[in-house]
Each structure stands twice: as structure tokens, then as C-alpha cells.
Design a protein around this motif. Structure first.
Motif, PDB file in Angstrom:
ATOM      1  N   GLY A  23       0.779  -1.033   0.025  1.00 11.35           N
ATOM      2  CA  GLY A  23      -0.404   0.051   0.125  1.00 11.35           C
ATOM      3  C   GLY A  23       1.139   0.887   0.233  1.00 11.35           C
ATOM      4  N   GLU A  84      -0.587  -1.137   4.854  1.00 11.90           N
ATOM      5  CA  GLU A  84      -0.698  -0.219   5.823  1.00 11.90           C
ATOM      6  C   GLU A  84      -2.597   0.138   4.859  1.00 11.90           C
ATOM      7  N   PHE A  85      -3.632  -1.156   4.617  1.00  8.11           N
ATOM      8  CA  PHE A  85      -4.753  -1.035   4.371  1.00  8.11           C
ATOM      9  C   PHE A  85      -5.567  -2.208   4.727  1.00  8.11           C
ATOM     10  N   GLU A  86      -6.957  -2.251   5.297  1.00  9.89           N
ATOM     11  CA  GLU A  86      -7.057  -3.641   5.033  1.00  9.89           C
ATOM     12  C   GLU A  86      -7.314  -4.089   4.657  1.00  9.89           C
ATOM     13  N   ASN A  87      -7.683  -3.620   3.261  1.00  5.01           N
ATOM     14  CA  ASN A  87      -8.418  -4.734   1.544  1.00  5.01           C
ATOM     15  C   ASN A  87      -7.218  -5.123   0.747  1.00  5.01           C
ATOM     16  N   TYR A 164     -15.637   1.538   4.263  1.00  5.07           N
ATOM     17  CA  TYR A 164     -14.699   2.024   4.938  1.00  5.07           C
ATOM     18  C   TYR A 164     -15.341   3.599   4.790  1.00  5.07           C
ATOM     19  N   ALA A 286      -9.501  -1.506  12.639  1.00  5.29           N
ATOM     20  CA  ALA A 286      -7.902  -1.228  11.160  1.00  5.29           C
ATOM     21  C   ALA A 286      -7.171  -2.161  11.554  1.00  5.29           C
ATOM     22  N   ARG A 288      -4.149  -2.079  11.636  1.00 10.08           N
ATOM     23  CA  ARG A 288      -2.784  -1.276  11.105  1.00 10.08           C
ATOM     24  C   ARG A 288      -2.648   0.248  11.855  1.00 10.08           C
ATOM     25  N   HIS A 290      -3.727   4.219  12.459  1.00  9.09           N
ATOM     26  CA  HIS A 290      -5.407   4.750  11.995  1.00  9.09           C
ATOM     27  C   HIS A 290      -5.098   6.492  12.231  1.00  9.09           C
TER      28      HIS A 290
END
Length: 402
Positions: A23, A84-87, A164, A286, A288, A290
Motif C-alpha cells: 500500500g 497499510e490498509f485492510e483491503n 470504510y 482496523a 493497521r 489509524h
């Protein structure tokens, strides 16, 4: 300590150890800065050739997250990898985790990617903390829709995956509105949550090492607008002491129940239950760093991004200490537009105020709702931090808050 990736040059190599991040957004950018400050090189995998993190990294691998050649390059260059992101696809983390330390791991990220699994996990961790999710129901079919208890209405319908910043959500007051909203969301799996009397919102950021050690940042009070974080306040007295400790305990229970490694943010609602302080329900997590923890760069002796580096590299965790009261303002792309015309925010006027720290993320296209930066005000106490933050908001044309 087994598994520690020491900063600086390796004993058997002429280069510093390299930490990778999936990310290239602002969270990746701030992770890269923290890693480099601690003596590591940083590699970013992100398809955007001008991503904020890619522009400051030592290595930018500009491929899709599931590109085999890109992942092979990341494995070749890096001693450990984070996200750096959950997706990011959980299976990608599983692939990387078979060869390198990956924090957070695929299993934890998979839970955070699906509200159904997330709610079940919150209910399980509530056995340890006493803080659970709002009353809810999972809707996956017409039959589930028909079985929804009347007590859950009015409520908020949320898509189970890829939601999100308020996306994929609909407020519903009746069964007809619920059916229409589910159809509008494409009939995908959803979670319906009962709408509760909201008094406040807060979040806690926890860092957990592979050895189970945990530390948290100070509890953060948050203000959202249109589903996007607008303001975070962190200072003595901003939240009741009992609620803050309860939120800390609940966050650590969530992390422990997941066997989580890395930095995790858990968000809570304070609901009006008739008591003086209100009661907590856990909203979402999350896997990561935030947005609500960005203030820690300027107000704490250890930021959330240094904690991310420490958990990834297996370094000791020390409890962050807040040396200043802080108020953080989220800077969205709307600031660059007035009445449909491009404009430049009054940075000079804002930077003339005491204790102001401006962070812009290097994004080239300012669009409404896009996170372009943040501004943190630090001061000796919460009253002064809030006073200056209100003045900064006024100079930028941002709405006040309480």
C-alpha cells in the motif's frame, strides 16, 4: 531475542535491513518515514507510480497487490512485510507469510475484512472485557431479511465487506426501507446494527508483539462528519477515566483473542444508557495504524508508526507517553475548493498559530472527501490545544465542534 530484525547494516550484508509495506497511501508514507528514521530501508508495493509512500521509499514496486512478479520482488528485497490498509487480499498476506514475517497476519486481516467475522470476534472477546458489539443481525438472504427482529429497527445496514469511511452503509427505519437498502447495496451479505443513542466516539490504538507484549496509545476522542474522521482530541479530561480504561482493556482483549501481531485500532461508541458516563460498545477495528492516531507523531515520545516498525521487526515495545495535549484536524480535499473554484488553503495563517504541526501527504489531486493531510495542535493542556485548534479550523474554513 529470536526473530529480531535489527536496524542498521546487517552483520552479513552491506545494506541495511529492508521492511516492506503493501500500500502506497499516507499510512504507508508515514511508516516509511518511521522505518528510515530507525535505520531501515523501506520497500513499497503499490500500483500507483506516484503513490505518496512510493515517492519516499527506497524501493517502489509498482504492481498490483496480487502480481506474482511484484510479490517475488518484495520477498527478495525485504526481511519482513506489513500492510497499510485492510483491503489488501488476505491470501496475499498468507503467501508472503509463508516466507517472511508478516504483521498483521492473514488470519487477523481476514477477520477485519468481513463485518460478520468481526462482530463474532467482538462477541467472543467480550467474554474477557465485558464490552461487546451493538445488537445486530447478519443478512445474507431473503430469508434472513424476513427474520430480522423488530428490535433492530431503526438501524444501520452495512455491507459485510469493503466498507470504510461511511461507504456501503444505509440508515433504515422500517422493514420496507431495510429491504430497499439491501437491494441498493446489491443484495450482498450485510450486517444490520440497531441504531443506538450516540453520546461520543473514541478509539484506542494497541501494538502487540509476537511475544504477546502489548502497549497502547492514550485513548482518543473522535468527531466524524459524513462518516469520515474530522477531529481527534487527546488530553486529560477529554473522556471519563473509567470509560478510557475500559476501552483500553477491551482493545487489548480484542488483540489477544486474535493473537494479533502489529498495530491495531479499535473504535468504540459511547451510548446513552442513563448513567453519568454512558456505556461502551465496540464498533469496528482496523488492522493497521489509524487516522485517529496521527497526533502521536507530534504529541507522544513513540508514534503509532514507530510501534508498527517495532512490532514488525521484533523490537521491544515501550509504552508511549504523551508529552503534550493534542487536537488533530483531518484535512480533506474540500479545502482546496471554494464555490467550485480551486483555491489554496491559508497555510501561512494557520502556521502562525502556536503549536501547529502541518502534515501534507504529497497527493497531487485534491478531491472532495480525499484525505490530503492532517494538522496537529499541541499545547500544555487541553483547553489551550482546543482553543488554538478552533482558531486553525476557522482560518481554514472548517466547522467548529464540541
Amino acid at each position: 531475542m529470536a526473530g529480531v530484525i535489527l536496524p542498521g547494516p546487517l552483520a552479513n550484508s552491506s545494506r541495511p535491513a529492508t521492511l516492506g509495506v503493501l500500500g502506497g497511501g499516507q499510512l504507508g508514507r508515514m511508516f516509511v518515514h518511521a522505518a528510515q528514521a530507525m535505520g531501515y530501508q523501506a520497500a513499497v508495493l503499490d500500483p500507483d507510480p506516484v503513490s505518496p509512500a512510493g515517492k519516499v521509499a527506497d524501493v517502489h514496486i509498482a504492481t498490483a497487490y496480487d502480481d506474482e512478479q511484484g510479490l517475488a520482488q518484495l520477498l527478495q528485497r525485504c526481511e519482513a512485510v506489513t500492510t497499510e490498509f485492510e483491503n489488501v487480499p488476505a491470501e496475499v498476506l498468507a503467501t508472503l507469510g509463508a516466507h517472511r514475517p508478516v504483521a498483521p497476519g492473514a488470519a487477523a486481516v481476514a477477520v477485519a475484512q468481513d463485518r460478520r467475522a468481526e462482530k463474532a470476534h467482538f462477541a467472543a472477546s467480550a467474554r474477557l472485557s465485558g464490552v461487546g458489539p451493538a445488537p445486530h443481525a447478519v443478512i445474507e438472504s431473503e430469508a434472513d431479511l424476513a427474520r430480522v427482529p423488530q428490535a433492530l429497527l431503526p438501524g444501520i445496514l452495512k455491507s459485510a465487506r469493503l466498507g470504510y469511511d461511511g461507504k456501503g452503509q444505509r440508515r433504515v427505519a422500517s422493514r420496507d426501507e431495510l429491504a430497499a437498502a439491501w437491494a441498493q447495496l446489491g443484495g450482498v451479505p450485510c450486517v444490520l446494527e440497531r441504531q443506538l443513542g450516540l453520546r461520543d466516539e473514541l478509539s484506542v490504538i494497541v501494538a502487540r508483539g509476537a511475544d504477546g507484549a502489548m502497549v497502547t496509545l492514550p485513548v482518543q476522542r473522535n468527531v466524524h462528519r459524513h462518516g469520515i474522521l474530522a477531529v481527534t482530541e487527546v488530553f486529560e479530561g477529554v473522556l471519563p477515566v473509567r470509560l478510557a480504561q475500559q476501552a483500553r482493556d477491551a482493545t487489548m482483549a480484542v488483540a489477544a483473542e486474535l493473537d494479533y501481531v502489529g498495530v491495531l485500532c479499535v473504535e468504540f461508541f459511547v451510548i446513552d444508557d442513563g448513567s453519568a458516563d454512558g456505556a461502551l460498545v465496540v464498533n469496528e477495528m482496523a488492522p493497521r495504524p489509524h487516522n485517529s492516531g496521527h497526533y502521536s507523531i507530534d504529541a507522544c515520545d513513540v508514534s503509532q508508526f514507530e510501534l508498527q516498525v517495532r512490532t514488525l521487526a521484533g523490537l521491544p515495545l515501550t509504552s508511549p507517553r504523551a508529552h503534550s495535549a493534542a487536537v488533530m484536524l483531518n484535512l480533506l480535499g474540500d479545502l482546496w475548493w471554494r464555490s467550485g473554484n480551486p483555491t489554496t488553503p491559508d497555510w501561512a495563517g494557520v502556521l502562525a498559530l502556536p503549536g501547529v504541526h502541518l502534515h501534507l501527504y504529497g497527493k497531487l489531486d485534491a478531491r472532495p472527501g480525499r484525505k490530503m493531510g492532517h494538522l496537529t495542535v499541541t499545547a500544555a493542556d487541553g483547553h489551550e490545544a482546543r482553543r488554538v485548534a478552533w482558531e486553525a479550523a476557522a482560518r481554514l474554513g472548517l466547522a467548529p465542534w464540541r
